[in-house]
Scaffold this active site. Structure first.
Site, PDB file in Angstrom:
ATOM      1  N   HIS A 106       0.847  -1.244   0.053  1.00  0.00           N
ATOM      2  CA  HIS A 106       0.001  -0.058   0.136  1.00  0.00           C
ATOM      3  C   HIS A 106       0.932   1.215  -0.028  1.00  0.00           C
ATOM      4  CE1 HIS A 106      -3.058  -2.814   1.020  1.00  0.00           C
ATOM      5  NE2 HIS A 106      -2.378  -3.156   1.793  1.00  0.00           N
ATOM      6  N   GLY A 143      12.575 -21.954   7.199  1.00  0.00           N
ATOM      7  CA  GLY A 143      11.359 -21.575   8.034  1.00  0.00           C
ATOM      8  C   GLY A 143      11.060 -20.252   8.365  1.00  0.00           C
ATOM      9  N   ALA A 161      16.474 -19.302   7.958  1.00  0.00           N
ATOM     10  CA  ALA A 161      15.141 -19.474   8.659  1.00  0.00           C
ATOM     11  C   ALA A 161      14.988 -18.086   9.123  1.00  0.00           C
ATOM     12  CB  ALA A 161      15.188 -20.262   9.472  1.00  0.00           C
TER      13      ALA A 161
END
Length: 194
Positions: A106, A143, A161
């Protein structure tokens, strides 16, 4: 800055969004061993899907049709793909659980972010823009990684990760951190004494 807004409340996108919700819910409640039905749902959901693709549950996406996946891809549990723009995942890609890919964003200034003089019955009160994300062949995404709009992850590269990827990452490297930065190229590892 000149923004290119997308019409998030168009009838077509609202229908795609509803279809994605229905398909991902159906996928979630399938018997884990029903690979044939899982494949059938993923073919309906995604723009395209290659061979030998495993998508663990829960999986969330906005539309699905903007997601294009190559062959031999693993997508771990609890991944979120906000696919207002195209998400391309190459072949031989490993994605650990909890990956978040965001193509939408945005405007920064509130006068550009919020819709001025909107119709009374229009529930959308903010402007949305979107840029694509690409994960090239052979990449391994750790992850809990977050990938922001207009990012390309290079061929064979590893994203550590928990990293937040704000800029594109080149081929054949290990990158980690927030913001994510290249730590080493594969040639550096090859030259080290082992």
């Amino acid at each position: 800055m000149k923004y290119k807004y997308i019409e998030t409340n168009s009838k077509e996108l609202i229908e795609l969004h509803a279809q994605a919700r229905n398909l991902t819910r159906e996928y979630y409640f399938l018997d884990y061993r029903d690979n044939e039905k899982k494949r059938e749902i993923l073919e309906k959901l995604f723009g395209s899907i290659g061979k030998n693709v495993a998508v663990d549950m829960k999986f969330y996406c906005d539309f699905g049709k903007n997601i294009f996946i190559g062959d031999d891809v693993i997508i771990g549990a609890n991944c979120t793909f906000i696919d207002n723009a195209k998400i391309t995942i190459g072949s031989c890609v490993m994605i650990a659980p909890n990956l978040q890919i965001y193509t939408a964003y945005h405007p920064i200034l509130p006068e550009e972010r919020y819709i001025q003089n909107r119709q009374k019955d229009d529930p959308t009160y903010f402007n949305t823009c979107a840029d694509p994300v690409e994960i090239k062949d052979g990449a391994w995404i750790g992850g809990g990684v977050i990938i922001l709009p207009n990012v390309t992850i290079g061929k064979n590269s590893i994203i550590g990760a928990g990293s937040v990827v704000t800029h594109s990452i080149p081929d054949n490297c290990v990158a980690v951190g927030n913001p994510c930065r290249v730590m080493k190229y594969f040639d550096d590892y090859r030259s080290e004494d082992r």
